[in-house]
Design a protein around this motif. Structure first.
Motif, PDB file in Angstrom:
ATOM      1  N   GLY A  79      53.183  -0.403  -1.574  1.00 58.06           N
ATOM      2  CA  GLY A  79      53.784   0.673  -0.808  1.00 58.06           C
ATOM      3  C   GLY A  79      54.079   1.933  -1.607  1.00 58.06           C
ATOM      4  O   GLY A  79      54.334   2.991  -1.036  1.00 58.06           O
ATOM      5  N   ARG A  80      54.044   1.867  -2.934  1.00 54.03           N
ATOM      6  CA  ARG A  80      54.268   3.034  -3.788  1.00 54.03           C
ATOM      7  C   ARG A  80      53.031   3.937  -3.872  1.00 54.03           C
ATOM      8  O   ARG A  80      53.115   5.059  -4.349  1.00 54.03           O
ATOM      9  CB  ARG A  80      54.656   2.604  -5.210  1.00 54.03           C
ATOM     10  CG  ARG A  80      55.924   1.799  -5.311  1.00 54.03           C
ATOM     11  CD  ARG A  80      57.161   2.620  -5.185  1.00 54.03           C
ATOM     12  NE  ARG A  80      57.179   3.627  -6.229  1.00 54.03           N
ATOM     13  CZ  ARG A  80      57.831   4.764  -6.142  1.00 54.03           C
ATOM     14  NH1 ARG A  80      58.522   5.045  -5.078  1.00 54.03           N
ATOM     15  NH2 ARG A  80      57.802   5.623  -7.123  1.00 54.03           N
ATOM     16  N   PHE A  81      51.879   3.433  -3.436  1.00 56.72           N
ATOM     17  CA  PHE A  81      50.616   4.161  -3.578  1.00 56.72           C
ATOM     18  C   PHE A  81      50.205   4.762  -2.238  1.00 56.72           C
ATOM     19  O   PHE A  81      50.441   4.184  -1.186  1.00 56.72           O
ATOM     20  CB  PHE A  81      49.542   3.225  -4.128  1.00 56.72           C
ATOM     21  CG  PHE A  81      49.881   2.743  -5.515  1.00 56.72           C
ATOM     22  CD1 PHE A  81      49.453   3.447  -6.630  1.00 56.72           C
ATOM     23  CD2 PHE A  81      50.669   1.621  -5.704  1.00 56.72           C
ATOM     24  CE1 PHE A  81      49.798   3.026  -7.896  1.00 56.72           C
ATOM     25  CE2 PHE A  81      51.024   1.191  -6.975  1.00 56.72           C
ATOM     26  CZ  PHE A  81      50.584   1.892  -8.074  1.00 56.72           C
ATOM     27  N   MET A  82      49.612   5.949  -2.287  1.00 53.79           N
ATOM     28  CA  MET A  82      49.362   6.735  -1.080  1.00 53.79           C
ATOM     29  C   MET A  82      47.906   6.705  -0.595  1.00 53.79           C
ATOM     30  O   MET A  82      47.653   6.860   0.581  1.00 53.79           O
ATOM     31  CB  MET A  82      49.752   8.192  -1.336  1.00 53.79           C
ATOM     32  CG  MET A  82      51.139   8.380  -1.909  1.00 53.79           C
ATOM     33  SD  MET A  82      52.431   7.771  -0.848  1.00 53.79           S
ATOM     34  CE  MET A  82      52.500   9.088   0.314  1.00 53.79           C
ATOM     35  N   ALA A  83      46.959   6.558  -1.495  1.00 53.48           N
ATOM     36  CA  ALA A  83      45.539   6.566  -1.132  1.00 53.48           C
ATOM     37  C   ALA A  83      44.879   5.366  -1.798  1.00 53.48           C
ATOM     38  O   ALA A  83      45.259   4.984  -2.915  1.00 53.48           O
ATOM     39  CB  ALA A  83      44.878   7.861  -1.598  1.00 53.48           C
ATOM     40  N   PHE A  84      43.891   4.785  -1.129  1.00 52.54           N
ATOM     41  CA  PHE A  84      43.237   3.586  -1.648  1.00 52.54           C
ATOM     42  C   PHE A  84      41.727   3.732  -1.646  1.00 52.54           C
ATOM     43  O   PHE A  84      41.157   4.379  -0.775  1.00 52.54           O
ATOM     44  CB  PHE A  84      43.656   2.357  -0.822  1.00 52.54           C
ATOM     45  CG  PHE A  84      45.082   1.964  -1.051  1.00 52.54           C
ATOM     46  CD1 PHE A  84      45.401   1.027  -2.013  1.00 52.54           C
ATOM     47  CD2 PHE A  84      46.100   2.563  -0.334  1.00 52.54           C
ATOM     48  CE1 PHE A  84      46.722   0.687  -2.248  1.00 52.54           C
ATOM     49  CE2 PHE A  84      47.419   2.229  -0.554  1.00 52.54           C
ATOM     50  CZ  PHE A  84      47.733   1.278  -1.512  1.00 52.54           C
ATOM     51  N   ASP A  85      41.113   3.110  -2.648  1.00 51.10           N
ATOM     52  CA  ASP A  85      39.679   3.136  -2.843  1.00 51.10           C
ATOM     53  C   ASP A  85      39.219   1.685  -3.020  1.00 51.10           C
ATOM     54  O   ASP A  85      39.733   0.983  -3.892  1.00 51.10           O
ATOM     55  CB  ASP A  85      39.377   3.951  -4.107  1.00 51.10           C
ATOM     56  CG  ASP A  85      37.971   4.464  -4.189  1.00 51.10           C
ATOM     57  OD1 ASP A  85      37.195   4.269  -3.245  1.00 51.10           O
ATOM     58  OD2 ASP A  85      37.642   5.064  -5.226  1.00 51.10           O
ATOM     59  N   SER A  86      38.286   1.225  -2.198  1.00 49.28           N
ATOM     60  CA  SER A  86      37.785  -0.146  -2.302  1.00 49.28           C
ATOM     61  C   SER A  86      36.783  -0.267  -3.445  1.00 49.28           C
ATOM     62  O   SER A  86      35.957   0.626  -3.653  1.00 49.28           O
ATOM     63  CB  SER A  86      37.103  -0.567  -0.999  1.00 49.28           C
ATOM     64  OG  SER A  86      38.038  -0.613   0.038  1.00 49.28           O
ATOM     65  N   ILE A  87      36.868  -1.398  -4.152  1.00 45.33           N
ATOM     66  CA  ILE A  87      35.984  -1.655  -5.285  1.00 45.33           C
ATOM     67  C   ILE A  87      35.468  -3.086  -5.169  1.00 45.33           C
ATOM     68  O   ILE A  87      36.243  -4.007  -4.929  1.00 45.33           O
ATOM     69  CB  ILE A  87      36.741  -1.515  -6.628  1.00 45.33           C
ATOM     70  CG1 ILE A  87      37.305  -0.099  -6.787  1.00 45.33           C
ATOM     71  CG2 ILE A  87      35.842  -1.891  -7.804  1.00 45.33           C
ATOM     72  CD1 ILE A  87      38.320   0.037  -7.900  1.00 45.33           C
ATOM     73  N   THR A  88      34.181  -3.258  -5.343  1.00 40.79           N
ATOM     74  CA  THR A  88      33.610  -4.597  -5.421  1.00 40.79           C
ATOM     75  C   THR A  88      33.270  -4.858  -6.884  1.00 40.79           C
ATOM     76  O   THR A  88      32.538  -4.080  -7.500  1.00 40.79           O
ATOM     77  CB  THR A  88      32.338  -4.699  -4.553  1.00 40.79           C
ATOM     78  OG1 THR A  88      32.686  -4.394  -3.209  1.00 40.79           O
ATOM     79  CG2 THR A  88      31.746  -6.096  -4.620  1.00 40.79           C
ATOM     80  N   GLU A 120      41.237  -3.162  -4.677  1.00 46.83           N
ATOM     81  CA  GLU A 120      41.496  -1.810  -4.210  1.00 46.83           C
ATOM     82  C   GLU A 120      42.261  -1.067  -5.294  1.00 46.83           C
ATOM     83  O   GLU A 120      43.154  -1.637  -5.914  1.00 46.83           O
ATOM     84  CB  GLU A 120      42.325  -1.833  -2.935  1.00 46.83           C
ATOM     85  CG  GLU A 120      41.633  -2.525  -1.778  1.00 46.83           C
ATOM     86  CD  GLU A 120      42.562  -2.761  -0.620  1.00 46.83           C
ATOM     87  OE1 GLU A 120      42.319  -2.147   0.434  1.00 46.83           O
ATOM     88  OE2 GLU A 120      43.524  -3.538  -0.780  1.00 46.83           O
ATOM     89  N   ALA A 121      41.902   0.188  -5.502  1.00 49.44           N
ATOM     90  CA  ALA A 121      42.624   1.045  -6.437  1.00 49.44           C
ATOM     91  C   ALA A 121      43.538   1.941  -5.617  1.00 49.44           C
ATOM     92  O   ALA A 121      43.073   2.714  -4.777  1.00 49.44           O
ATOM     93  CB  ALA A 121      41.657   1.883  -7.265  1.00 49.44           C
ATOM     94  N   GLY A 122      44.834   1.794  -5.820  1.00 43.21           N
ATOM     95  CA  GLY A 122      45.818   2.638  -5.148  1.00 43.21           C
ATOM     96  C   GLY A 122      46.161   3.808  -6.044  1.00 43.21           C
ATOM     97  O   GLY A 122      46.273   3.661  -7.258  1.00 43.21           O
ATOM     98  N   LEU A 123      46.342   4.983  -5.463  1.00 44.11           N
ATOM     99  CA  LEU A 123      46.579   6.204  -6.233  1.00 44.11           C
ATOM    100  C   LEU A 123      47.862   6.879  -5.779  1.00 44.11           C
ATOM    101  O   LEU A 123      48.145   6.945  -4.585  1.00 44.11           O
ATOM    102  CB  LEU A 123      45.389   7.155  -6.037  1.00 44.11           C
ATOM    103  CG  LEU A 123      45.371   8.465  -6.804  1.00 44.11           C
ATOM    104  CD1 LEU A 123      45.371   8.218  -8.317  1.00 44.11           C
ATOM    105  CD2 LEU A 123      44.144   9.289  -6.406  1.00 44.11           C
ATOM    106  N   GLU A 139      42.374  -7.552  -2.845  1.00 46.83           N
ATOM    107  CA  GLU A 139      42.334  -7.193  -1.433  1.00 46.83           C
ATOM    108  C   GLU A 139      43.457  -7.908  -0.668  1.00 46.83           C
ATOM    109  O   GLU A 139      43.567  -9.131  -0.707  1.00 46.83           O
ATOM    110  CB  GLU A 139      40.965  -7.566  -0.866  1.00 46.83           C
ATOM    111  CG  GLU A 139      40.678  -6.987   0.484  1.00 46.83           C
ATOM    112  CD  GLU A 139      39.242  -7.253   0.906  1.00 46.83           C
ATOM    113  OE1 GLU A 139      38.548  -6.268   1.217  1.00 46.83           O
ATOM    114  OE2 GLU A 139      38.815  -8.424   0.927  1.00 46.83           O
ATOM    115  N   GLY A 140      44.316  -7.105  -0.023  1.00 53.89           N
ATOM    116  CA  GLY A 140      45.382  -7.637   0.803  1.00 53.89           C
ATOM    117  C   GLY A 140      46.653  -8.051   0.084  1.00 53.89           C
ATOM    118  O   GLY A 140      47.635  -8.397   0.729  1.00 53.89           O
ATOM    119  N   GLU A 141      46.688  -8.016  -1.254  1.00 57.49           N
ATOM    120  CA  GLU A 141      47.895  -8.421  -1.982  1.00 57.49           C
ATOM    121  C   GLU A 141      48.849  -7.246  -2.145  1.00 57.49           C
ATOM    122  O   GLU A 141      48.438  -6.087  -2.197  1.00 57.49           O
ATOM    123  CB  GLU A 141      47.533  -9.015  -3.345  1.00 57.49           C
ATOM    124  CG  GLU A 141      46.896 -10.384  -3.223  1.00 57.49           C
ATOM    125  CD  GLU A 141      46.811 -11.124  -4.542  1.00 57.49           C
ATOM    126  OE1 GLU A 141      47.285 -10.608  -5.579  1.00 57.49           O
ATOM    127  OE2 GLU A 141      46.255 -12.239  -4.528  1.00 57.49           O
TER     128      GLU A 141
END
Length: 144
Positions: A10-19, A83-86, A105-107
């Motif tokens: 919840g501290r992060f505002m934007a997310f980028d998916s990474i495989t 996911e990378a949260g920014l 993912e999802g944690e």
């Protein structure tokens, strides 16, 4: 902010998916630390380009990484989706400090949290310049 707070999704505002890729794993069977830094760089720069309009090829203002670090809490391995949260920790006149959380993912708790500092400079002179207006507006969205 406690370490536990800094790890919370919840501290992060934007997310980028990474495989993750097979080549990301090291001899010990988990993603190597250098890969996390590549994820940080990709996450930050994608946001600056897509949301802030940063022109990395022709623009007069570019951003240099001047400091980076990472705290690791639990390993990630191939094959996992992360996911990378920014978020922005500090926004200055010509510099910005980011936090990047790497989440399975999802944690809710990050496996790792990085700190990444950019200084914006003039491409020709390498001298610090104010953060471009479009980029600043996008960064302000990450600091709320």
């Amino acid at each position: 902010m406690t370490t536990e707070d800094a790890r919370y999704r919840g501290r992060f505002m934007a997310f980028d998916s990474i495989t993750t890729r097979w080549a990301d794993n090291d001899l010990y069977g988990h993603v190597n630390n250098v890969t996390y830094y590549a994820w940080f760089d990709t996450c930050v720069n994608r946001y600056l380009i897509e949301q802030g309009g940063l022109d990395i090829h022709q623009g007069q203002e570019i951003a240099y990484v001047v400091s980076s670090s990472c705290d690791y809490f639990s390993p990630v391995a191939y094959p996992e989706k992360v996911e990378a949260g920014l978020r922005v920790e500090k926004l200055g006149n010509s510099s910005v400090t980011y936090n990047i959380g790497i989440f399975r993912e999802g944690e809710e708790q990050a496996c790792a949290v990085g700190r990444f500092v950019h200084v914006f400079v003039n491409r020709d002179t390498d001298r610090p310049v104010p953060i471009p207006a479009g980029v600043r507006a996008a960064l302000e969205q990450l600091s709320q």
